[in-house]
Design a protein around this motif. Structure first.
Motif, mmCIF file in Angstrom:
data_model
loop_
_atom_site.group_PDB
_atom_site.id
_atom_site.type_symbol
_atom_site.label_atom_id
_atom_site.label_comp_id
_atom_site.label_asym_id
_atom_site.label_seq_id
_atom_site.Cartn_x
_atom_site.Cartn_y
_atom_site.Cartn_z
ATOM 1 N N GLU A 76 35.841 -22.406 117.051
ATOM 2 C CA GLU A 76 36.310 -21.021 117.149
ATOM 3 C C GLU A 76 35.156 -20.011 117.236
ATOM 4 O OE1 GLU A 76 40.702 -21.424 115.167
ATOM 5 O OE2 GLU A 76 39.176 -20.438 113.975
ATOM 6 N N ILE B 228 43.077 -20.710 122.676
ATOM 7 C CA ILE B 228 43.067 -19.698 121.612
ATOM 8 C C ILE B 228 44.173 -18.669 121.870
ATOM 9 C CG2 ILE B 228 41.756 -17.777 120.625
ATOM 10 C CD1 ILE B 228 39.221 -19.475 121.075
ATOM 11 N N TYR B 229 44.297 -18.237 123.132
ATOM 12 C CA TYR B 229 45.362 -17.296 123.501
ATOM 13 C C TYR B 229 46.734 -17.912 123.238
ATOM 14 C CZ TYR B 229 48.773 -15.059 126.572
ATOM 15 O OH TYR B 229 49.919 -14.476 127.061
ATOM 16 N N GLN C 275 35.110 -24.738 128.374
ATOM 17 C CA GLN C 275 35.075 -23.372 127.869
ATOM 18 C C GLN C 275 36.300 -22.563 128.283
ATOM 19 O OE1 GLN C 275 32.867 -22.121 125.734
ATOM 20 N NE2 GLN C 275 33.997 -20.194 125.677
ATOM 21 N N LEU C 276 36.701 -22.689 129.560
ATOM 22 C CA LEU C 276 37.864 -21.942 130.043
ATOM 23 C C LEU C 276 39.140 -22.383 129.336
ATOM 24 C CD1 LEU C 276 37.166 -21.794 133.890
ATOM 25 C CD2 LEU C 276 37.012 -19.920 132.249
ATOM 26 N N SER D 145 39.333 -23.796 126.383
ATOM 27 C CA SER D 145 39.279 -23.408 124.970
ATOM 28 C C SER D 145 39.705 -21.963 124.774
ATOM 29 C CB SER D 145 37.867 -23.634 124.409
ATOM 30 O OG SER D 145 36.939 -22.751 125.007
ATOM 31 N N GLU D 146 39.286 -21.070 125.686
ATOM 32 C CA GLU D 146 39.701 -19.668 125.595
ATOM 33 C C GLU D 146 41.206 -19.538 125.812
ATOM 34 O OE1 GLU D 146 37.334 -17.630 128.446
ATOM 35 O OE2 GLU D 146 35.467 -17.836 127.306
ATOM 36 N N TRP D 147 41.717 -20.326 126.743
ATOM 37 C CA TRP D 147 43.162 -20.314 127.005
ATOM 38 C C TRP D 147 43.932 -20.831 125.801
ATOM 39 C CZ3 TRP D 147 46.326 -24.851 128.019
ATOM 40 C CH2 TRP D 147 47.632 -24.545 128.424
ATOM 41 N N GLY E 65 32.161 -20.882 118.562
ATOM 42 C CA GLY E 65 31.349 -21.226 119.722
ATOM 43 C C GLY E 65 29.973 -21.735 119.351
ATOM 44 N N TYR F 191 34.069 -14.257 109.743
ATOM 45 C CA TYR F 191 35.001 -15.332 110.125
ATOM 46 C C TYR F 191 35.595 -15.999 108.886
ATOM 47 C CZ TYR F 191 36.719 -19.810 111.816
ATOM 48 O OH TYR F 191 37.520 -20.902 112.068
ATOM 49 N N GLU G 188 47.806 -18.113 119.614
ATOM 50 C CA GLU G 188 48.147 -16.811 119.039
ATOM 51 C C GLU G 188 49.526 -16.325 119.475
ATOM 52 O OE1 GLU G 188 44.928 -14.430 120.371
ATOM 53 O OE2 GLU G 188 43.571 -15.015 118.747
#
Length: 288
Positions: A54, A195-196, A188-189, A191-193, A56, A31, A199
């Protein structure tokens, strides 16, 4: 931010990595070498909270890992005040070529470093004399940028000519902060979104999506995501792209009442909501 970073395959066969690194240490080091904040010079600003977010991990775990790599393995240094991190052997594997575009990029990034001791720390592993000399200018001379301009004005005429440019960092932590301030808690959901999203679109366009949702009274993840997906479908990933699209629509005569057809679609609730019962009955009536 570069699109990619080099990680030497020998990393996985290194004796220290094989015998001493825990799985957490391996993930942490990869990382550190490849996250979106990294720069061409191996010195970059990053907070422990962002690393924790990032990867977790908890901030306490990151503090432990940082201590291991700083004091035990001695492969990185971190300034708690400036939030700058430096990688000891970065120059050995990444600063092995010159050329004016490359030197300009290095010079630009060195200007932004606040803790000059980190420049010296990275400089010790640089194999290329021209690059090492440039690093040393920033360590020893307050007028380094003038010296650089005089010494490297014509460098690279015989070197490679490809363009080298560091892109603006899209720090996911900024997206998370913007979401928390305007929408709600980052779980959590979400945070993943995020990150997407980070990007695929820039922070300015993300803010614009929140503003549109706010104006329509639907400040929630689903509505904001609908707006963003429509933009991405039309290859709109920045405010500049959106402005170009609007101008293009105007030139094609697709503007009405001061708004482009595209913006009217974005602000039209019917795109994101199911039809009402009345609308369904009307459609059925028309079909009959």
């Amino acid at each position: 931010m570069a699109i990619f970073r080099k990680i030497h395959t020998q990393f996985w066969r290194d004796d220290k990595v094989l015998e001493e690194y825990t799985p957490e240490c391996k993930i942490f080091m990869v990382y550190i070498l490849s996250n979106q904040n990294t720069t061409q010079i191996g010195i970059y600003k990053i907070t422990k909270k962002q690393i924790a977010f990032e990867l977790g991990y908890s901030v306490e775990t990151i503090n432990t890992l940082m201590d291991i790599f700083i004091n035990k393995y001695k492969t990185i240094k971190y300034n708690e005040e400036t939030r700058e991190l430096a990688i000891k052997n970065w120059g050995k594997y990444n600063l092995d070529r010159t050329g004016k575009p490359m030197m300009d990029c290095i010079n630009k990034e060195l200007k932004e470093v606040k803790d000059k001791s980190l420049i010296k720390y990275v400089s010790e592993s640089i194999p290329k004399k021209e690059i090492k000399d440039l690093f040393d200018m920033y360590i020893n001379d307050d007028s380094y940028h003038h010296t650089y301009n005089e010494s490297y004005e014509n460098i690279g005429q015989e070197e490679e000519k490809e363009e080298y440019k560091e892109e603006e960092v899209n720090d996911v932590g900024r997206y998370a902060k913007l979401y928390e301030e305007n929408v709600g808690i980052v779980n959590q959901l979400v945070s993943e979104w995020l990150i997407y999203i980070s990007e695929n679109i820039d922070i300015g366009l993300f803010k614009r999506a929140i503003e549109v949702a706010t104006n329509r009274g639907h400040v929630n993840k689903g509505y904001i995501n609908g707006i963003i997906n429509k933009w991405i479908t039309n290859n709109i990933r920045s405010l500049k792209d959106l402005n170009v699209y609007e101008v293009s629509s105007k030139n094609k005569g697709d503007r009405k009442n001061g708004k482009s057809r595209y913006i009217r679609e974005i602000e039209d609730e019917s795109i994101y909501q199911k039809p009402s019962e009345e609308q369904i009955r009307e459609i059925q009536r028309l079909l009959q």
